[in-house]
Design a protein around this motif. Structure first.
Motif, PDB file in Angstrom:
ATOM      1  N   HIS A 179      15.555  70.566  92.402  1.00 27.44           N
ATOM      2  CA  HIS A 179      15.564  71.284  91.045  1.00 27.44           C
ATOM      3  C   HIS A 179      15.514  72.942  91.286  1.00 27.44           C
ATOM      4  N   HIS A 180      15.894  73.510  90.087  1.00 28.86           N
ATOM      5  CA  HIS A 180      16.163  74.883  90.388  1.00 28.86           C
ATOM      6  C   HIS A 180      14.938  75.571  89.776  1.00 28.86           C
ATOM      7  N   VAL A 181      14.424  76.298  90.540  1.00 31.81           N
ATOM      8  CA  VAL A 181      13.026  77.298  90.269  1.00 31.81           C
ATOM      9  C   VAL A 181      13.484  78.896  90.516  1.00 31.81           C
ATOM     10  N   LYS A 182      13.107  79.715  89.547  1.00 31.48           N
ATOM     11  CA  LYS A 182      13.313  81.082  89.426  1.00 31.48           C
ATOM     12  C   LYS A 182      11.844  81.607  89.136  1.00 31.48           C
ATOM     13  N   LEU A 183      11.477  82.545  90.136  1.00 32.54           N
ATOM     14  CA  LEU A 183      10.244  83.359  89.916  1.00 32.54           C
ATOM     15  C   LEU A 183      10.580  84.595  89.432  1.00 32.54           C
ATOM     16  N   VAL A 184      10.116  85.047  88.130  1.00 33.03           N
ATOM     17  CA  VAL A 184      10.428  86.353  87.838  1.00 33.03           C
ATOM     18  C   VAL A 184       9.142  87.350  87.675  1.00 33.03           C
ATOM     19  N   SER A 185       9.378  88.413  87.940  1.00 36.93           N
ATOM     20  CA  SER A 185       8.353  89.547  87.806  1.00 36.93           C
ATOM     21  C   SER A 185       8.838  90.404  86.650  1.00 36.93           C
ATOM     22  N   VAL A 186       8.059  90.618  85.641  1.00 35.47           N
ATOM     23  CA  VAL A 186       8.525  91.185  84.352  1.00 35.47           C
ATOM     24  C   VAL A 186       8.534  92.897  84.653  1.00 35.47           C
ATOM     25  N   CYS A 207       9.452  86.256 100.134  1.00 30.96           N
ATOM     26  CA  CYS A 207       8.704  84.928  99.548  1.00 30.96           C
ATOM     27  C   CYS A 207       9.177  83.998  99.071  1.00 30.96           C
ATOM     28  N   ALA A 208      10.350  84.067  98.122  1.00 24.32           N
ATOM     29  CA  ALA A 208      11.008  83.073  97.539  1.00 24.32           C
ATOM     30  C   ALA A 208      11.859  82.336  98.435  1.00 24.32           C
ATOM     31  N   LYS A 209      12.508  83.262  99.536  1.00 22.75           N
ATOM     32  CA  LYS A 209      12.997  82.387 100.692  1.00 22.75           C
ATOM     33  C   LYS A 209      12.495  81.463 101.243  1.00 22.75           C
ATOM     34  N   LYS A 210      11.263  81.687 101.640  1.00 26.02           N
ATOM     35  CA  LYS A 210      10.290  80.693 102.395  1.00 26.02           C
ATOM     36  C   LYS A 210      10.056  79.465 101.398  1.00 26.02           C
ATOM     37  N   LEU A 211       9.888  79.883 100.236  1.00 18.45           N
ATOM     38  CA  LEU A 211       9.566  78.661  99.172  1.00 18.45           C
ATOM     39  C   LEU A 211      10.905  77.683  98.884  1.00 18.45           C
ATOM     40  N   GLY A 212      12.028  78.366  99.055  1.00 19.25           N
ATOM     41  CA  GLY A 212      13.169  77.748  98.748  1.00 19.25           C
ATOM     42  C   GLY A 212      13.624  77.846  97.255  1.00 19.25           C
ATOM     43  N   VAL A 213      13.059  79.015  96.548  1.00 19.16           N
ATOM     44  CA  VAL A 213      13.562  79.380  95.280  1.00 19.16           C
ATOM     45  C   VAL A 213      14.244  80.656  95.120  1.00 19.16           C
ATOM     46  N   THR A 214      14.439  80.926  93.620  1.00 21.39           N
ATOM     47  CA  THR A 214      15.166  82.350  93.301  1.00 21.39           C
ATOM     48  C   THR A 214      14.037  83.212  93.104  1.00 21.39           C
ATOM     49  N   TRP A 233      19.054  81.349  82.603  1.00 20.22           N
ATOM     50  CA  TRP A 233      18.522  80.291  83.363  1.00 20.22           C
ATOM     51  C   TRP A 233      18.697  78.937  82.664  1.00 20.22           C
ATOM     52  N   LYS A 234      19.011  78.801  81.590  1.00 23.39           N
ATOM     53  CA  LYS A 234      19.051  77.294  80.816  1.00 23.39           C
ATOM     54  C   LYS A 234      17.726  76.868  81.043  1.00 23.39           C
ATOM     55  N   ALA A 235      16.701  77.233  80.873  1.00 26.92           N
ATOM     56  CA  ALA A 235      15.410  76.615  81.424  1.00 26.92           C
ATOM     57  C   ALA A 235      14.840  75.456  80.510  1.00 26.92           C
ATOM     58  N   ASP A 236      14.540  74.305  81.325  1.00 24.81           N
ATOM     59  CA  ASP A 236      13.910  73.295  80.636  1.00 24.81           C
ATOM     60  C   ASP A 236      12.500  73.575  80.651  1.00 24.81           C
ATOM     61  N   ILE A 237      11.768  74.505  81.662  1.00 22.79           N
ATOM     62  CA  ILE A 237      10.375  74.549  81.518  1.00 22.79           C
ATOM     63  C   ILE A 237      10.024  76.017  81.787  1.00 22.79           C
ATOM     64  N   VAL A 238       9.367  76.403  80.965  1.00 21.60           N
ATOM     65  CA  VAL A 238       8.912  78.231  81.115  1.00 21.60           C
ATOM     66  C   VAL A 238       7.456  78.280  81.414  1.00 21.60           C
ATOM     67  N   ILE A 239       7.025  78.971  82.444  1.00 24.22           N
ATOM     68  CA  ILE A 239       5.704  79.102  82.797  1.00 24.22           C
ATOM     69  C   ILE A 239       5.118  80.750  82.864  1.00 24.22           C
ATOM     70  N   LEU A 277      16.269  69.629  87.001  1.00 29.33           N
ATOM     71  CA  LEU A 277      15.447  70.410  85.898  1.00 29.33           C
ATOM     72  C   LEU A 277      15.688  71.994  86.463  1.00 29.33           C
ATOM     73  N   ARG A 278      15.216  72.829  85.445  1.00 30.77           N
ATOM     74  CA  ARG A 278      15.428  74.277  85.546  1.00 30.77           C
ATOM     75  C   ARG A 278      14.401  74.727  85.055  1.00 30.77           C
ATOM     76  N   ILE A 279      13.585  75.533  86.142  1.00 31.09           N
ATOM     77  CA  ILE A 279      12.228  75.876  85.691  1.00 31.09           C
ATOM     78  C   ILE A 279      12.216  77.513  85.915  1.00 31.09           C
ATOM     79  N   ILE A 280      11.551  78.091  85.096  1.00 34.33           N
ATOM     80  CA  ILE A 280      11.463  79.725  85.183  1.00 34.33           C
ATOM     81  C   ILE A 280       9.998  80.116  84.936  1.00 34.33           C
ATOM     82  N   VAL A 281       9.508  80.838  86.061  1.00 34.17           N
ATOM     83  CA  VAL A 281       8.168  81.347  85.847  1.00 34.17           C
ATOM     84  C   VAL A 281       8.048  82.911  85.884  1.00 34.17           C
ATOM     85  N   PHE A 282       7.442  83.272  84.788  1.00 37.70           N
ATOM     86  CA  PHE A 282       7.187  84.640  84.507  1.00 37.70           C
ATOM     87  C   PHE A 282       5.653  85.358  84.863  1.00 37.70           C
TER      88      PHE A 282
END
Length: 300
Positions: free
Chosen positions: A55-62, A88-95, A123-129, A27-32
């Motif tokens: 699964h691949h998770v990216k946290l984005v600040s707009v 923070c992302a490094k500790k969580l294991g995400v991008t 990101w070829k997202a499956d889930i966007v939050i 899964l590819r998840i992106i959170v804005f």
């Protein structure tokens, strides 16, 4: 010069995404979030659970957070908060990715709609939050609006044709909030973060400017009320009290949904939860698909 360095830093972060660009069946998840803490605060526990399963998770600040502090601002603060989000992302294991838009100045423009559309496609997202578009902060509201506007456009071939369009619309979700009008947050998904809560604390511990210093609404008095940086144990306990109350309240408020998803015994035992509401504008998942997108409910 500072702004150029920040832009370069964002580009370098973006380059790391290519290592995760291949289709590996995960899964590819992106959170804005609007600022470099929002996505982390709202979804870090669930993000950790996805990441642990590969699964691949990216946290984005707009926005870059450059006015989100009571005692500093501008380029230096933006760079500091970008570094905090990355740690923070490094500790969580995400991008992590921070876009170079001024804090407090986000507008739902065509330019920004295209930017968000590109980021989701890349990101070829499956889930966007994201945030719901009803919130106390204009940046939060407009992130919600921009994501709603992009929810269909990500699949349209001749919008932003420089980035391949998605052939399957992602599931768009709202993260939780307490606002009541025009209607209260009504979750469709509740995730126990009992087993990832400590790692969430590890991550958000790195967002020093926001909780330990109080962010835009902080003060010298707030800083004095928090255990000093030299007292790691005290700081961790202070952070756990605040976030334990928050995630514990979310679990209690949506206990019936937790029981529905986990079964009575496990649902009643959940201490900490994160919750999400399906946005009508993206793909509408069935109950079975929700369990595929959130593959935690059958785990013992």
């Amino acid at each position: 010069m500072i702004r150029s360095l920040l832009t370069l830093a964002v580009c370098l972060v973006s380059l790391t995404l290519h290592a995760e660009d291949k289709d590996d069946g995960k899964l590819r998840i992106i959170v804005f979030g609007a600022h470099p803490d929002d996505a982390e605060y709202k979804t870090a526990g669930t993000a950790v659970k996805w990441a642990r399963l590969g699964h691949h998770v990216k946290l984005v600040s707009v926005t870059n957070g450059d006015v989100g502090h009571w005692n500093e601002a501008g380029g230096p603060l933006a760079m500091r908060r970008t570094a905090e989000a990355a740690a923070c992302a490094k500790k969580l294991g995400v991008t992590s990715q921070v876009l170079d838009i001024h804090d407090g100045e986000l507008v739902p423009s065509l330019e920004n709609r295209k930017l968000i559309t590109r980021v989701i496609r890349e990101w070829k997202a499956d889930i966007v939050i994201t945030h719901r578009p009803w919130d106390y902060h204009p940046d939060h509201r407009y992130v919600g609006v921009l994501l709603q506007d992009a929810a269909f456009m990500v699949t349209v071939p001749f919008i932003c044709p420089d980035v391949p369009h998605l052939t399957k619309n992602p599931v768009f979700l709202y993260s939780s909030d307490g606002f009541q009008k025009p209607y209260p947050f009504t979750p469709d998904i509740a995730v126990s973060v009992d087993d990832s809560f400590e790692q969430k604390l590890d991550g958000i511990h790195e967002l020093t400017s926001q909780h330990y210093e109080g962010g835009a609404n902080g003060s010298e008095e707030h800083v004095k009320s928090v255990p000093p940086a030299s007292d790691e144990v005290g700081r961790r306990a202070w952070l756990k009290r605040r976030w334990g109350a928050r995630q514990g309240s979310e679990a209690e408020k949506y206990r019936e949904l937790l029981i529905k998803l986990y079964g009575e015994e496990r649902g009643k035992a959940v201490k900490y939860a994160e919750t999400f509401e399906v946005c009508e504008y993206g793909r509408r998942p069935s109950a079975e698909e929700i369990k595929q997108l959130f593959p935690f409910y059958d785990a013992k």
